[in-house]
Design an enzyme around this catalytic site. Structure first.
Site, PDB file in Angstrom:
ATOM      1  N   LYS A 203      -5.708  -3.710  -6.708  1.00 26.48           N
ATOM      2  CA  LYS A 203      -4.828  -2.548  -6.544  1.00 26.48           C
ATOM      3  C   LYS A 203      -5.518  -1.342  -7.162  1.00 26.48           C
ATOM      4  O   LYS A 203      -5.963  -1.397  -8.311  1.00 26.48           O
ATOM      5  CB  LYS A 203      -3.503  -2.804  -7.244  1.00 26.48           C
TER       6      LYS A 203
HETATM    7  C1  5RP Z   1       0.781   0.732 -13.066  1.00 29.92           C
HETATM    8  C2  5RP Z   1       1.073   0.182 -11.744  1.00 29.92           C
HETATM    9  C3  5RP Z   1       2.221   0.731 -10.993  1.00 29.92           C
HETATM   10  O1  5RP Z   1       2.944  -0.335 -10.466  1.00 29.92           O
HETATM   11  C4  5RP Z   1       1.658   1.590  -9.926  1.00 29.92           C
HETATM   12  O2  5RP Z   1       1.145   2.729 -10.439  1.00 29.92           O
HETATM   13  C5  5RP Z   1       2.542   1.753  -8.686  1.00 29.92           C
HETATM   14  O3  5RP Z   1       3.410   2.724  -8.764  1.00 29.92           O
HETATM   15  P1  5RP Z   1       3.236   4.194  -8.179  1.00 29.92           P
HETATM   16  O4  5RP Z   1       3.183   4.052  -6.675  1.00 29.92           O
HETATM   17  O5  5RP Z   1       4.485   4.853  -8.657  1.00 29.92           O
HETATM   18  O6  5RP Z   1       1.970   4.786  -8.717  1.00 29.92           O
HETATM   19  O7  5RP Z   1       0.401  -0.688 -11.278  1.00 29.92           O
HETATM   20  O8  5RP Z   1      -0.222  -0.002 -13.606  1.00 29.92           O
END
Ligand code: 5RP
Length: 294
Positions: A203
């Protein structure tokens, strides 16, 4: 007791027909174990090869973020429209009904908050993840952070080892860092490091320039976070750009649950991620669902 007489003779042995053997649909995971592939197939849609994950783990570093003050009221109604939910064990156990029956991307580490340095993480017991029946172990990795790079890479390595043992895939999450630049050079390095250390999925953030270099150089699927709240059309454009440039999905939070109409936004994002909709089509879809929800 099984009856030994009067049974129909077995005769459909398919002699001469090779046993069917399908190739796994997610890149870089062909050689993963059965449990890992099975769980990844819960998270990713086999037909599109993509996923729409709903992230609401923000509270563990940010406290009661806007839109997450009452997760039971704002997030639970959205869960059915997502492919997977990403949250902490505290929220899972206290607020999310087990009957929701959605794959869980489990925040498998706990750490420091926005009030201090961020990314000083500790691992949660793997048995907790097994007990909670999770589908992905999400681990923050702070590449380039002089204080926490080493410890978070150790966390990732340990999690991949445990994930291998229990058949649970690991999601390497490139960290939210106060001083980390989100350009293709940094994101390419961070995602590749996570993949080289064994993460099954990564991610990260989208970047406007050369994002396709990030996805191409990463041997496993990438899903993107949404980041800070944008106008709805811009958030759809972000999702579209990321998918067109090789992302395998989104793991979005604020751009969904802080939208004017979160259900409509989630459905519009799905149109892009799973059905190849254009931004115009997805935005029309957003407006239509939003008006229906009124
Ligand atoms: C933080 C994360 C959050 O889940 C991620 O940032 C997703 O949320 P957003 O779309 O609000 O940024 O992984 O570590």
């Amino acid at each position: 007791m099984a009856d030994n007489e009067g049974n129909i003779d077995a005769k459909s042995f398919g002699v001469g027909v090779p046993q069917t053997q399908e190739q796994f649909f997610l890149k870089g995971n062909e050689n993963a174990s059965y449990g890992i592939k099975s769980r990844l197939s819960q998270v990713f849609n086999k037909k599109s090869g993509h996923t729409v994950m709903l992230a609401f783990d923000h509270g563990f570093i940010m406290g009661p973020t806007s839109g997450l003050e009452r997760i039971d009221l704002t997030i639970n109604p959205l869960i059915e429209y997502s492919d997977c939910i990403m949250c902490t064990r505290g929220i899972l156990r206290s607020v999310i009904p087990p009957t929701a029956n959605k794959p869980i991307s489990f925040r498998a580490d706990g750490g420091t908050t926005i009030l201090t340095s961020l990314n000083d993480e500790t691992l949660i017991d793997i048995e907790e993840a097994v007990r909670l029946n999770v589908s992905l172990l999400a681990i923050m990795v702070a590449i380039g952070d002089p204080d926490h790079e080493g410890s978070t890479i150790r966390n990732l390595t340990k999690t991949v080892d445990l994930g291998q043992r229990y058949g649970i895939p690991t999601l390497g999450v490139t960290a939210v860092g106060k001083n980390l630049t989100r350009d293709s050079r940094y994101l390419g390095l961070a995602t590749r490091v996570c993949a080289e250390n064994g993460a099954n999925v990564i991610k990260t953030y989208y970047c406007d320039e050369k994002f396709e270099q990030v996805t191409n150089a990463c041997p496993v699927p990438i899903v993107i976070a949404g980041g800070k709240k944008l106008p709805e059309r811009d958030a759809l454009q972000l999702a579209k750009n990321a998918i067109d440039q090789g992302a395998a999905g989104v793991d979005m939070g604020r751009n969904i649950f802080q939208a004017d109409s979160p259900v409509a936004m989630l459905l519009a994002v799905r149109e892009i991620v799973h059905n190849g909709a254009t931004v115009d089509q997805a935005f029309d879809c957003y407006e239509t669902y939003k008006n229906q929800a009124k």
